[in-house]
Design an enzyme around this catalytic site. Structure first.
Site, PDB file in Angstrom:
ATOM      1  N   ASP A   1      -2.216  -0.751   6.624  1.00  0.00           N
ATOM      2  CA  ASP A   1      -3.170  -1.173   5.598  1.00  0.00           C
ATOM      3  C   ASP A   1      -2.667  -2.389   4.828  1.00  0.00           C
ATOM      4  O   ASP A   1      -3.455  -3.255   4.438  1.00  0.00           O
ATOM      5  CB  ASP A   1      -3.459  -0.014   4.637  1.00  0.00           C
TER       6      ASP A   1
ATOM      7  N   GLU B   1      -6.390  17.907   2.180  1.00  0.00           N
ATOM      8  CA  GLU B   1      -7.359  16.813   2.083  1.00  0.00           C
ATOM      9  C   GLU B   1      -6.680  15.456   2.264  1.00  0.00           C
ATOM     10  O   GLU B   1      -7.241  14.539   2.865  1.00  0.00           O
ATOM     11  CB  GLU B   1      -8.073  16.857   0.727  1.00  0.00           C
TER      12      GLU B   1
ATOM     13  N   HIS C   1      -4.604  10.491   5.825  1.00  0.00           N
ATOM     14  CA  HIS C   1      -3.533   9.657   6.375  1.00  0.00           C
ATOM     15  C   HIS C   1      -2.804  10.280   7.561  1.00  0.00           C
ATOM     16  O   HIS C   1      -2.030   9.588   8.236  1.00  0.00           O
ATOM     17  CB  HIS C   1      -2.514   9.279   5.297  1.00  0.00           C
TER      18      HIS C   1
ATOM     19  N   HIS D   1      -5.496   6.206   7.542  1.00  0.00           N
ATOM     20  CA  HIS D   1      -4.863   5.302   6.592  1.00  0.00           C
ATOM     21  C   HIS D   1      -3.354   5.352   6.827  1.00  0.00           C
ATOM     22  O   HIS D   1      -2.774   6.422   6.957  1.00  0.00           O
ATOM     23  CB  HIS D   1      -5.160   5.741   5.157  1.00  0.00           C
TER      24      HIS D   1
ATOM     25  N   ASP E   1       0.857  -1.186   0.000  1.00  0.00           N
ATOM     26  CA  ASP E   1       0.000   0.000   0.000  1.00  0.00           C
ATOM     27  C   ASP E   1       0.891   1.234   0.000  1.00  0.00           C
ATOM     28  O   ASP E   1       2.046   1.188   0.456  1.00  0.00           O
ATOM     29  CB  ASP E   1      -0.921   0.015   1.225  1.00  0.00           C
TER      30      ASP E   1
ATOM     31  N   GLU F   1       0.796   5.769   0.503  1.00  0.00           N
ATOM     32  CA  GLU F   1       0.093   7.019   0.793  1.00  0.00           C
ATOM     33  C   GLU F   1       0.754   8.105  -0.050  1.00  0.00           C
ATOM     34  O   GLU F   1       1.954   8.023  -0.361  1.00  0.00           O
ATOM     35  CB  GLU F   1       0.167   7.374   2.283  1.00  0.00           C
TER      36      GLU F   1
END
Length: 231
Positions: free
Chosen positions: A158, A52, A57, A153, A7, A9
């Protein structure tokens, strides 16, 4: 088979608009077993993280100031994923960002699929659960995986949750673990404890009846050179 559950970010949603990766988290599966081998790094994107994205995260611009840039971790990352199969939820998003980062290196690195195969668990979930929510939180609920500590997140957390989801979706994990066993992940420099699986029911074992066994033997008796012995 070696699989890498991964995963990322990012600073925003679209690499075409200059957004970059700021965190990569990955865990290794070999033969459907978690090996404990992980790859986790925060990356200075050399640009501002959109507010945003921070709300999703929790990774701030200040936190990333002293982190390495992508070119400094690229070789280690490629070595970790090389030759494996990447397991990613909504793979088009993460692979798109990874390919963008590789292109920015301007050294002929190529693209992600030059190094490994890619399995998209979102597409898999949509095939298995049509018409239902199939984001990671929904899948954790569906397969009894505790994600109560997932306030934000985080790439490594994750990835670890997705590994459990993937194993449950495709037949379950091949090694037994206690329902109360805890794991600790790192998110934004802080330790996060989470429970892998809770209240998982025991598998039901169904044995053939005497009548079914007799019918089986009768069927074998009329087969020429059956693969199964008759006794």
């Amino acid at each position: 088979m070696r699989q890498i559950v991964l995963d990322t970010e990012t600073t925003g949603l679209d690499p075409a608009k200059g957004h970059r990766i700021i965190e990569i988290g990955a865990v290794e599966l070999i033969g459907r077993k978690l090996t404990g081998n992980t790859f986790h790094v925060y990356i200075n994107p050399q640009r501002v993280v959109e507010q945003e994205a921070i709300e999703v995260h929790g990774i701030t611009n200040e936190f990333l100031q002293d982190k390495p840039v992508f070119s400094q971790i690229a070789d280690d990352f490629l070595e970790f994923i090389r030759g494996g199969e990447l397991v990613i939820h909504n793979a088009a998003f993460d692979v798109g960002f990874m390919d963008h980062e590789f292109a920015l290196l301007r050294n002929g690195t190529g693209v992600t699929r030059d190094y490994c195969q890619v399995l998209d668990t979102l597409l898999l979930a949509r095939e298995m659960r049509p018409g239902q929510k199939n984001n990671l939180d929904a899948l954790c609920r569906a397969y009894g995986i505790d994600n109560s500590n997932r306030t934000f997140h985080g790439a490594l957390l994750d990835a670890e949750l997705l590994a459990d989801v993937y194993l449950a979706m495709t037949g379950g994990q091949t090694k037994l673990e206690l329902a109360t066993q805890k794991k600790t992940s790192q998110h934004n420099g802080q330790a996060v404890d989470w429970t892998r699986v809770q209240n998982k029911p025991a598998l039901r074992v169904v044995k053939a009846t005497a009548e079914e066994e007799q019918a089986h033997q009768q069927r074998l008796s009329v087969i020429d050179a059956p693969l199964w012995p008759q006794s």
